[in-house]
Write a protein that holds these residues in place. Sequence first.
Motif, PDB file in Angstrom:
ATOM      1  N   ARG A 107       0.836  -1.201   0.000  1.00 19.50           N
ATOM      2  CA  ARG A 107       0.000   0.000   0.000  1.00 19.50           C
ATOM      3  C   ARG A 107       0.870   1.249   0.000  1.00 19.50           C
ATOM      4  O   ARG A 107       1.891   1.287   0.652  1.00 19.50           O
ATOM      5  CB  ARG A 107      -0.895   0.035   1.228  1.00 19.50           C
ATOM      6  CG  ARG A 107      -1.929  -1.062   1.261  1.00 19.50           C
ATOM      7  CD  ARG A 107      -2.781  -0.962   2.521  1.00 19.50           C
ATOM      8  NE  ARG A 107      -3.817  -1.974   2.537  1.00 19.50           N
ATOM      9  CZ  ARG A 107      -3.697  -3.160   3.132  1.00 19.50           C
ATOM     10  NH1 ARG A 107      -2.583  -3.476   3.760  1.00 19.50           N
ATOM     11  NH2 ARG A 107      -4.690  -4.015   3.104  1.00 19.50           N
ATOM     12  N   ARG A 108       0.400   2.239  -0.716  1.00 21.33           N
ATOM     13  CA  ARG A 108       0.974   3.578  -0.624  1.00 21.33           C
ATOM     14  C   ARG A 108      -0.041   4.394   0.148  1.00 21.33           C
ATOM     15  O   ARG A 108      -1.243   4.349  -0.152  1.00 21.33           O
ATOM     16  CB  ARG A 108       1.206   4.162  -2.016  1.00 21.33           C
ATOM     17  CG  ARG A 108       2.041   5.424  -1.989  1.00 21.33           C
ATOM     18  CD  ARG A 108       2.593   5.779  -3.377  1.00 21.33           C
ATOM     19  NE  ARG A 108       1.594   5.807  -4.420  1.00 21.33           N
ATOM     20  CZ  ARG A 108       0.889   6.892  -4.756  1.00 21.33           C
ATOM     21  NH1 ARG A 108       1.074   8.026  -4.133  1.00 21.33           N
ATOM     22  NH2 ARG A 108       0.018   6.807  -5.727  1.00 21.33           N
TER      23      ARG A 108
ATOM     24  N   GLN B   2       5.702   6.062   3.519  1.00 18.12           N
ATOM     25  CA  GLN B   2       4.535   6.164   2.643  1.00 18.12           C
ATOM     26  C   GLN B   2       4.216   4.886   1.891  1.00 18.12           C
ATOM     27  O   GLN B   2       3.209   4.825   1.195  1.00 18.12           O
ATOM     28  CB  GLN B   2       4.715   7.323   1.662  1.00 18.12           C
ATOM     29  CG  GLN B   2       4.683   8.662   2.363  1.00 18.12           C
ATOM     30  CD  GLN B   2       4.836   9.810   1.384  1.00 18.12           C
ATOM     31  OE1 GLN B   2       4.541   9.690   0.201  1.00 18.12           O
ATOM     32  NE2 GLN B   2       5.301  10.929   1.877  1.00 18.12           N
ATOM     33  N   GLU B   3       5.053   3.867   2.022  1.00 15.70           N
ATOM     34  CA  GLU B   3       4.770   2.571   1.407  1.00 15.70           C
ATOM     35  C   GLU B   3       4.909   1.495   2.473  1.00 15.70           C
ATOM     36  O   GLU B   3       5.894   1.464   3.207  1.00 15.70           O
ATOM     37  CB  GLU B   3       5.735   2.286   0.262  1.00 15.70           C
ATOM     38  CG  GLU B   3       5.562   3.231  -0.900  1.00 15.70           C
ATOM     39  CD  GLU B   3       6.533   2.937  -2.024  1.00 15.70           C
ATOM     40  OE1 GLU B   3       6.765   1.744  -2.315  1.00 15.70           O
ATOM     41  OE2 GLU B   3       7.061   3.894  -2.601  1.00 15.70           O
ATOM     42  N   ILE B   4       3.905   0.642   2.556  1.00 15.48           N
ATOM     43  CA  ILE B   4       3.895  -0.438   3.535  1.00 15.48           C
ATOM     44  C   ILE B   4       3.584  -1.732   2.806  1.00 15.48           C
ATOM     45  O   ILE B   4       2.637  -1.805   2.021  1.00 15.48           O
ATOM     46  CB  ILE B   4       2.837  -0.208   4.631  1.00 15.48           C
ATOM     47  CG1 ILE B   4       3.171   1.058   5.439  1.00 15.48           C
ATOM     48  CG2 ILE B   4       2.763  -1.390   5.570  1.00 15.48           C
ATOM     49  CD1 ILE B   4       2.467   2.258   4.950  1.00 15.48           C
ATOM     50  N   THR B   5       4.404  -2.749   3.051  1.00 15.25           N
ATOM     51  CA  THR B   5       4.160  -4.071   2.486  1.00 15.25           C
ATOM     52  C   THR B   5       3.913  -5.033   3.639  1.00 15.25           C
ATOM     53  O   THR B   5       4.729  -5.139   4.555  1.00 15.25           O
ATOM     54  CB  THR B   5       5.357  -4.555   1.644  1.00 15.25           C
ATOM     55  OG1 THR B   5       5.553  -3.630   0.572  1.00 15.25           O
ATOM     56  CG2 THR B   5       5.109  -5.938   1.080  1.00 15.25           C
ATOM     57  N   GLY B   6       2.788  -5.721   3.597  1.00 16.79           N
ATOM     58  CA  GLY B   6       2.454  -6.735   4.585  1.00 16.79           C
ATOM     59  C   GLY B   6       2.561  -8.112   3.959  1.00 16.79           C
ATOM     60  O   GLY B   6       2.125  -8.313   2.823  1.00 16.79           O
ATOM     61  N   VAL B   7       3.165  -9.034   4.685  1.00 13.29           N
ATOM     62  CA  VAL B   7       3.326 -10.408   4.221  1.00 13.29           C
ATOM     63  C   VAL B   7       2.806 -11.313   5.323  1.00 13.29           C
ATOM     64  O   VAL B   7       3.310 -11.289   6.447  1.00 13.29           O
ATOM     65  CB  VAL B   7       4.810 -10.727   3.923  1.00 13.29           C
ATOM     66  CG1 VAL B   7       4.961 -12.153   3.441  1.00 13.29           C
ATOM     67  CG2 VAL B   7       5.394  -9.739   2.930  1.00 13.29           C
TER      68      VAL B   7
ATOM     69  N   ALA C 268     -12.145  -0.854   5.992  1.00 14.49           N
ATOM     70  CA  ALA C 268     -12.859   0.427   6.008  1.00 14.49           C
ATOM     71  C   ALA C 268     -12.115   1.445   6.870  1.00 14.49           C
ATOM     72  O   ALA C 268     -12.042   2.630   6.520  1.00 14.49           O
ATOM     73  CB  ALA C 268     -14.284   0.229   6.520  1.00 14.49           C
ATOM     74  N   ALA C 269     -11.536   0.994   7.982  1.00 17.23           N
ATOM     75  CA  ALA C 269     -10.778   1.887   8.858  1.00 17.23           C
ATOM     76  C   ALA C 269      -9.493   2.372   8.187  1.00 17.23           C
ATOM     77  O   ALA C 269      -9.051   3.501   8.427  1.00 17.23           O
ATOM     78  CB  ALA C 269     -10.461   1.184  10.179  1.00 17.23           C
ATOM     79  N   MET C 270      -8.882   1.545   7.337  1.00 18.94           N
ATOM     80  CA  MET C 270      -7.649   1.926   6.643  1.00 18.94           C
ATOM     81  C   MET C 270      -7.908   2.827   5.441  1.00 18.94           C
ATOM     82  O   MET C 270      -7.033   3.612   5.051  1.00 18.94           O
ATOM     83  CB  MET C 270      -6.918   0.679   6.126  1.00 18.94           C
ATOM     84  CG  MET C 270      -6.280  -0.167   7.181  1.00 18.94           C
ATOM     85  SD  MET C 270      -5.304  -1.491   6.433  1.00 18.94           S
ATOM     86  CE  MET C 270      -6.567  -2.532   5.695  1.00 18.94           C
ATOM     87  N   ALA C 271      -9.058   2.719   4.841  1.00 10.48           N
ATOM     88  CA  ALA C 271      -9.358   3.368   3.561  1.00 10.48           C
ATOM     89  C   ALA C 271      -9.011   4.862   3.499  1.00 10.48           C
ATOM     90  O   ALA C 271      -8.478   5.317   2.489  1.00 10.48           O
ATOM     91  CB  ALA C 271     -10.814   3.137   3.181  1.00 10.48           C
TER      92      ALA C 271
ATOM     93  N   GLU D 270      -3.070   3.913  -2.805  1.00 11.18           N
ATOM     94  CA  GLU D 270      -2.969   2.846  -3.802  1.00 11.18           C
ATOM     95  C   GLU D 270      -2.733   1.529  -3.077  1.00 11.18           C
ATOM     96  O   GLU D 270      -2.063   1.493  -2.045  1.00 11.18           O
ATOM     97  CB  GLU D 270      -1.807   3.137  -4.739  1.00 11.18           C
ATOM     98  CG  GLU D 270      -1.578   2.105  -5.808  1.00 11.18           C
ATOM     99  CD  GLU D 270      -0.346   2.433  -6.655  1.00 11.18           C
ATOM    100  OE1 GLU D 270      -0.072   1.637  -7.560  1.00 11.18           O
ATOM    101  OE2 GLU D 270       0.333   3.437  -6.401  1.00 11.18           O
ATOM    102  N   GLU D 271      -3.284   0.433  -3.635  1.00 11.42           N
ATOM    103  CA  GLU D 271      -3.127  -0.880  -3.008  1.00 11.42           C
ATOM    104  C   GLU D 271      -2.971  -1.953  -4.079  1.00 11.42           C
ATOM    105  O   GLU D 271      -3.678  -1.943  -5.081  1.00 11.42           O
ATOM    106  CB  GLU D 271      -4.361  -1.176  -2.144  1.00 11.42           C
ATOM    107  CG  GLU D 271      -4.317  -2.493  -1.436  1.00 11.42           C
ATOM    108  CD  GLU D 271      -5.514  -2.677  -0.526  1.00 11.42           C
ATOM    109  OE1 GLU D 271      -5.525  -2.073   0.552  1.00 11.42           O
ATOM    110  OE2 GLU D 271      -6.442  -3.401  -0.929  1.00 11.42           O
ATOM    111  N   ARG D 272      -2.026  -2.849  -3.859  1.00  9.14           N
ATOM    112  CA  ARG D 272      -1.828  -4.025  -4.709  1.00  9.14           C
ATOM    113  C   ARG D 272      -1.748  -5.232  -3.786  1.00  9.14           C
ATOM    114  O   ARG D 272      -1.129  -5.155  -2.721  1.00  9.14           O
ATOM    115  CB  ARG D 272      -0.528  -3.900  -5.513  1.00  9.14           C
ATOM    116  CG  ARG D 272      -0.527  -2.774  -6.508  1.00  9.14           C
ATOM    117  CD  ARG D 272       0.818  -2.602  -7.220  1.00  9.14           C
ATOM    118  NE  ARG D 272       1.997  -2.696  -6.376  1.00  9.14           N
ATOM    119  CZ  ARG D 272       2.488  -1.711  -5.626  1.00  9.14           C
ATOM    120  NH1 ARG D 272       1.887  -0.547  -5.564  1.00  9.14           N
ATOM    121  NH2 ARG D 272       3.584  -1.881  -4.916  1.00  9.14           N
TER     122      ARG D 272
END
Length: 101
Positions: free
Chosen positions: A11-12, A46-51, A74-77, A82-84
């Motif tokens: 996510r950005r 500003q960029e977070i990657t979750g694994v 919804a809380a993160m929105a 941007e999300e991939r």
Amino acid sequence: MEENFVWVTARRIRPGTLDDFETAWRPATHPRGMRRAFAYWSEDGQEITGVSFWDSKEMCDAWRASEPETQRRAAMAPYVVEEREGFYRGRQLAIPSGSPG
């Protein structure tokens, strides 16, 4: 070799919202079937990657369709620009002994 089932989300987020985003991002309960999870942040926050590692794709899909996950998203929105995301199967790679590094 053990096969892993992995969900990856990149996510950005909006500048200056990392603390608020991180609060919204953490699930209220431990998802059933999730073995472990990791989070990685860029230097600018500003960029977070979750694994996350799962018992199976079905367990991951069940969590993603659950009400707690819907509420979490919804809380993160408000913070996400941007999300991939994607689900993968794989295994740990063996690193040859004597390799530089």
